[in-house]
Enzyme design. Structure first.
Site, PDB file in Angstrom:
ATOM      1  N   ASN A 139      41.979   2.529  91.445  1.00  0.00           N
ATOM      2  CA  ASN A 139      42.148   1.078  91.368  1.00  0.00           C
ATOM      3  C   ASN A 139      40.809   0.418  91.689  1.00  0.00           C
ATOM      4  OD1 ASN A 139      43.560  -1.436  93.489  1.00  0.00           O
ATOM      5  ND2 ASN A 139      43.484  -1.513  91.270  1.00  0.00           N
ATOM      6  N   CYS A 173      46.300  -4.071 101.798  1.00  0.00           N
ATOM      7  CA  CYS A 173      46.105  -5.519 101.818  1.00  0.00           C
ATOM      8  C   CYS A 173      45.030  -5.893 102.840  1.00  0.00           C
ATOM      9  CB  CYS A 173      47.416  -6.220 102.156  1.00  0.00           C
ATOM     10  SG  CYS A 173      47.287  -8.017 102.065  1.00  0.00           S
TER      11      CYS A 173
END
Length: 383
Positions: free
Chosen positions: A216, A114
Site C-alpha cells: 500500500n 491509522c
C-alpha cells in the site's frame, strides 16, 4: 511505464476467499461507505475486495446506531469485509465474536495503521504495534473469536524512523494465525507525505513468506500497481487515495492484471454522470437527498482534478445541497473536455513529517503495556 502481462496476475487468497485480481480497496473514514464501494465494485465487474470504513470495536459491541449503519452491506457484496479498530483485547474479542456469531461479515481486517492524533494519542492505530505484547494479545483474541472467518491486519512501518515495528509485527501476526498483512510503506510520522517505501514491502514479504503480503502506498494508476508487484514481490495491492474521485481505477486495475491496456480516459461528461450517481447513491443510503449531496461535497475537487473548471465554479459545486443543483452546475461546464494529461497524480491528504501524538511515556518500553485506559476505545467509528 511497465507493460501489463498475464504473468503479473498472482492469485491472492484471504482464507477461503480468492481475490482475483489481487486488488483491495483500502478502508478510508468517511469515504469507503456502501455507496462508494458500490461504484468501485461496478467498475471492477465485481472483482477484488472492498473493505468497509474503520469500525470501532466498542461502538460495535454497544450497537451504536451509526456504527450499525456503517456495517450494512449490499446484497451483492461478496465477500463482506469489515475493518475494526480497537486497543483492548477483550473488546476486540467481543466484537469479532459478534461478527462471526451474527454473520455480519465474511472477512475481518484489523487497523494498526491509522496515524491521526485522535487515534494515536490513545495508543491505537499506528502507535499500537510498538507495544508488542498488546499487539499479540489483540491478534490472539481476534483470531480465536473469528472462528472460520479470516483475520488480516493493516499496518505502517512504525511510529517514526527511530521506532520501526513492521518486521516484529509481521512475525507476531504469523505466530498468532493472521491470514494476510497489508503494509503501508510509510511511518506514522510521515502521515501521507513523501514517497512510500516500497523496499519495506519487499523486506516484509521476505520476512513472512508463510502468508500473503499486500503493498500500500503511492498507487495512483494501474501501472503503479503492476510495478509494485514486480518490484516488491508482494501478493497484491491495497489502493487508497489513488481512487479518490477515480472509482474507475478499479476497471483499470482489472485490465492491467489481466494483461489488457484498455485503461479509462473518461470525458468530463462521463465524469459528471459518475458524480451525480455517486451523490444519488449517498442520498439513498443516508435516506435523505440533501444530506447525501452534502456528504458528497468532499469528493468534488477529486473528481474535477485536472479539468478546466474555474475556481468560482469549483466553489459553487462544493456547496450544492440538491441533486438538481449539482447537475445544473455540472451542465454549465464544457463537458466535452477529454481526459486531462497528468490527472492521475496524488490526491487527498499529503501532509508529512508530523510529530506523532502518543500517550505519555509510550516509547519508554515496548513491552510495558500498562496505562491503556477504557477511553482509548473511541465511542464513534471512523478516523
Amino acid at each position: 511505464m511497465p507493460t501489463p502481462t498475464s504473468t503479473m496476475n498472482p492469485t491472492l487468497r484471504i482464507g477461503p476467499h480468492t481475490v482475483q485480481p489481487p486488488v483491495v480497496l483500502a478502508p478510508m473514514a468517511g469515504i469507503t461507505n456502501a455507496p462508494f464501494r458500490t461504484l468501485c465494485r461496478e467498475f471492477s465487474g465485481g472483482k477484488g475486495l472492498f473493505v468497509s470504513e474503520m469500525i470501532t470495536t466498542r461502538a460495535l459491541v454497544e450497537r451504536n446506531e451509526k456504527t450499525m449503519q456503517l456495517i450494512h452491506f449490499d446484497a451483492t457484496e461478496k465477500p463482506r469485509s469489515i475493518q475494526l479498530y480497537g486497543v483492548d483485547p477483550a473488546t476486540v474479542g467481543k466484537a469479532v465474536r459478534m461478527i462471526a456469531e451474527e454473520d455480519l461479515a465474511d472477512h475481518i481486517d484489523l487497523n494498526f495503521g491509522c496515524p491521526v492524533p485522535k487515534v494515536t494519542r490513545k495508543g491505537g492505530g499506528s502507535a499500537l504495534p510498538y507495544k508488542r505484547p498488546l499487539l499479540r494479545a489483540i491478534l490472539r483474541e481476534a483470531v480465536s473469536g473469528a472462528g472460520d472467518l479470516p483475520v488480516t491486519m493493516k499496518m505502517r512501518k512504525g511510529i517514526d524512523d527511530d521506532h520501526i515495528t513492521y518486521l516484529d509485527a509481521g512475525r507476531i501476526a504469523v505466530e498468532e494465525g493472521v491470514t494476510a498483512i497489508a503494509l503501508h510503506g510509510r511511518t506514522a510520522a510521515q502521515h501521507y507525505g513523501g514517497t512510500a517505501d516500497w523496499e519495506a514491502i519487499a523486506r516484509l514479504k521476505e520476512h513472512v513468506p508463510e502468508i500473503p503480503v499486500l503493498g500500500n502506498g503511492d498507487i495512483w494508476s494501474a501501472e503503479d500497481a503492476l510495478r509494485m508487484v514486480r518490484e516488491t514481490g508482494c501478493d497484491g495491492v491495497v489502493v487508497g487515495r489513488g481512487c479518490l474521485g477515480r472509482p474507475w481505477l478499479f476497471a483499470d486495475l482489472v485490465a492491467a492484471f489481466e494483461g489488457r491496456t484498455d485503461f479509462s480516459t473518461p470525458t468530463l461528461r462521463e465524469v459528471a454522470d459518475i458524480m451525480v450517481r455517486h451523490a444519488t447513491l449517498l442520498g439513498e443510503w443516508i435516506g435523505d437527498e440533501a444530506r447525501g449531496v452534502i456528504d458528497f461535497r468532499k469528493h468534488v475537487a477529486w473528481y474535477l482534478k485536472g479539468f478546466a473548471v474555474g475556481s468560482e465554479m469549483r466553489k459553487r459545486l462544493a456547496i450544492t445541497s440538491s441533486l438538481e443543483e449539482l447537475r445544473s452546475g455540472l451542465d454549465e461546464l464544457d463537458l466535452d473536455q477529454s481526459w486531462p494529461t497528468g490527472a492521475d497524480g496524488p490526491r487527498g491528504r499529503t501532509s508529512g513529517n508530523n510529530r506523532v501524538v502518543l500517550p505519555d511515556g509510550w516509547l519508554k518500553d515496548p513491552y510495558d503495556c500498562a496505562g491503556i485506559s477504557e477511553d482509548a476505545e473511541l465511542d464513534t467509528s471512523g478516523g
